[in-house]
Motif scaffolding. Structure first.
Motif: not given
Length: 679
Positions: A137, A142, A147, A172, A180-182, A309-310
């Motif tokens: 995340g 995460v 997710l 990913t 959404y993650l990074q 955290s995302h």
């Protein structure tokens, strides 16, 4: 005391159930309460047959049934334990949505307790299996479950991960999941005209970016994930960035505050971690500042969920209370108030998305860099011409604007035009005015040139230089000469107005009136060195002394504009007189000086206007025209020290001598006039 509390007779049942009229212990009363799904708080239900409460809350009867069903668990944190179905449902293995679904299905009798138990155990088992499937995340790991709950991956993806059909890498590779993650790149630094790359903080230290501009860019970095070092291509938390000297300790506090948009703010009442939007609602952050950070998050991939955290989709942000329709409307319809970022090249206020679109991508790092154009002989454009460019839409067939309608302004400022080509286009459109650039469109709108002349310039048949040298155009652009100084008769010695006052040839009052007329018609003039200076420049160059500074700065507003105290807009000298921002007699004297030297000045364009145009714009009216036409002693605001007469500015100008060297108008003064000035 323990024995008393364990033997709960009526004496220790100190609480009352208003529904059943029972005396109860607090524990018994708690047991009859319902849970508010949105807050998790325990509420005492007051029964009303017509109420839909039982369909919204988890009621006492259902809670009692679920508490009475004991389940043996074989995995997870309850492995080897026998716990109630209620406790399992209230655990972290279940989302509020799942919880409500089970309760509703039991209430509607579509599921039996036995089937619910089976499904609950299956969900726990699946959760345990996917608990080790983790993604990177923004700041923390995460899980796949997180997710899925955020609608970032599908239930099918979750099942494939659980069964080993897909890996974390496989999932990913989906661009949406990765975003959404990074997130997407924020503005990482600047690129100079020689292709040199600098961090935002370095550009601030070297004076390339203003302190305010650099601060909001660094706050946007902190609020979207990390402080970035574009040279080493590294990302830092604010604390680590200070330690690594990527930023100075002077910005630590402000950037740590902005970083909470990622790590979460603390609710002062509950102690819980809350989002940026919730912090704005709770007045933990100033609204304008919060909007700027929120807009930066949305522009770089989506609103950040600090708990997980995302980033999250908009519909999930609505559901979690991290966003609402009112805020969405504010961001969708950005006014100047919500354009919190500044383009140092065009001097525009922009949204973060707009500023990002003007950046370039560094091929070696994939970082987003704000290009800083060269300042030497740069041409800028403003006023109505800029407005035309911003409201003229063009259909584009190629590049990143492919199949879109974009403004001419965005195209001119895009990466598709070299700086040389951009300057060439703007030069073709711009004319040198009194205090800056004036577009040929403004000349057309002010009836200074006609349509034919306008088209000839655009088509290249008439150059800007030729246009500016046309007599009428030149006069409206820069005006005719004001009274620039004095000349002593017989000796022909030239002096500035201030020097003549100092030497005693002009009284302080006469000198002040003449200097105010200079300031109100364009510039303070040094007739010896043939220089035109702003009031501030004149003070620095010692053409003036500090005691005159404030008065002349006030007179200079007749050129630069007055600020309307109610609307904050720039208004003209005449409008300032009408609003009592300036004493009428004083204002008339300055206005008369403008008319005598080329026309009433429009502070928005810096042009002298023809009288009929000034009438239309509301910069003049018939009453004032009548006052100036009927020149009584009341309107003769200037004094001839030689003849001791009160005159209009036009009459004073008529008595001046044109300096053959500079073309400036100088007021002749008899050598013996010094006596009159002293006595």
């Amino acid at each position: 005391m323990n024995a008393i509390l364990e033997d709960s007779g009526d004496d220790t049942k100190g609480f009352f159930d208003p529904n059943t009229n029972d005396n109860l212990t607090y524990l018994q009363l708690l047991d009859r309460c319902v849970i508010d799904p949105s807050t998790g708080l325990t509420l005492l239900p007051i029964h009303d047959p017509s109420s839909s409460l039982n369909h919204t809350f988890i009621g006492y009867d259902i809670k009692k049934v679920f508490k009475g069903v004991m389940v043996k668990v074989t995995c997870g944190k309850y492995m080897g334990m026998t716990v109630s179905l209620w406790e399992l449902l209230m655990s972290e293995y279940f989302t509020e949505q799942q919880r409500q679904a089970f309760i509703e299905q039991y209430r509607n009798k579509t599921l039996t307790i036995e089937i619910i138990v089976t499904k609950v155990l299956e969900i726990i088992e699946h959760s345990v299996k996917t608990a080790n499937v983790v993604f990177e995340g923004i700041r923390e790991k995460v899980t796949a479950n997180q997710l899925a709950e955020a609608d970032i991956i599908t239930e099918n993806d979750l099942a494939d991960l659980r069964e080993g059909k897909k890996t974390v890498k496989d999932v990913t590779e989906n661009e949406s999941v990765q975003t959404y993650l990074q997130g997407k790149p924020s503005i990482a630094g600047v690129m100079l005209p020689d292709s040199q790359i600098m961090s935002v903080y370095q550009a601030r230290q070297k004076g390339i970016l203003r302190p305010g501009t650099s601060l909001v860019l660094l706050e946007a970095q902190a609020a979207t994930g990390f402080i970035i070092d574009p040279i080493a291509n590294r990302k830092f938390s604010v604390d680590d960035a200070v330690k690594a000297r990527v930023i100075g300790a002077d910005l630590h506090a402000k950037l740590s505050s902005a970083e909470k948009a990622v790590t979460g703010y603390q609710d002062p009442y509950t102690g819980k971690k809350i989002s940026l939007f919730q912090a704005m609602q709770n007045d933990l952050i100033v609204k304008d500042h919060g909007i700027r950070l929120l807009e930066a998050q949305i522009a770089t991939g989506g609103i950040i969920d600090p708990v997980n955290s995302h980033r999250i989709p908009v519909h999930i942000a609505y559901k979690l209370g991290y966003f609402d329709t009112e805020m969405n409307q504010i961001l969708c319809d950005p006014t100047d108030d919500t354009k919190g970022f500044f383009d140092p090249n065009t001097h525009e206020n922009l949204t973060y998305m707009q500023l990002l679109s003007r950046c370039v991508t560094d091929q070696s790092t994939d970082l987003c860099l704000l290009t800083i154009k060269g300042n030497d002989k740069r041409v800028t454009i403003g006023g109505s011409a800029k407005e035309v460019f911003q409201t003229t839409y063009v259909s584009v067939r190629y590049g990143r604007f492919s199949n879109k309608k974009v403004t001419l302004w965005d195209l001119i400022n895009s990466e598709y035009l070299s700086e040389e080509k951009r300057q060439e286009l703007l030069k073709r459109y711009n004319v040198n005015g009194l205090r800056g650039k004036v577009s040929i469109l403004e000349l057309l709108n002010s009836a200074i040139i006609d349509e034919k002349t306008y088209k000839n310039v655009l088509e290249g048949k008439l150059t800007i230089k030729d246009l500016a040298e046309m007599g009428t155009v030149r006069n409206f652009l820069s005006g005719t000469s004001c009274i620039a100084g004095v000349i002593l008769q017989k000796s022909n010695q030239k002096m500035s107005i201030y020097q003549a006052k100092k030497e005693g040839y002009l009284t302080p009052g006469t000198a002040l009136c003449l200097l105010e007329a200079q300031a109100a018609t364009g510039f303070i003039i040094d007739p010896i060195q043939d220089r035109k200076l702003t009031v501030e420049e004149a003070l620095k160059q010692k053409v003036l002394v500090p005691e005159l500074y404030e008065k002349l700065l006030a007179a200079e507003k007749a050129v630069t504009g007055y600020k309307d105290p109610y609307t904050g807009k720039t208004i003209s000298l005449f409008e300032a007189i009408k609003k009592d921002l300036i004493v009428k007699q004083h204002g008339i004297r300055l206005l008369e000086a403008q008319i005598a030297t080329g026309g009433i000045i429009d502070p928005l364009t810096g042009l002298h206007l023809p009288l009929e145009v000034a009438f239309k714009k509301g910069y003049f009216d018939a009453d004032l025209n009548k006052i100036l036409a009927d020149q009584s002693d009341d309107t003769k605001g200037f004094f001839d020290p030689t003849t001791q007469e009160n005159l209009t500015y036009m009459e004073m100008l008529a008595r001046c001598i044109k300096d053959p060297e500079t073309g400036l108008f100088l007021l002749p003064i008899r050598f013996d006039a010094k006596c009159h000035a002293i006595y």
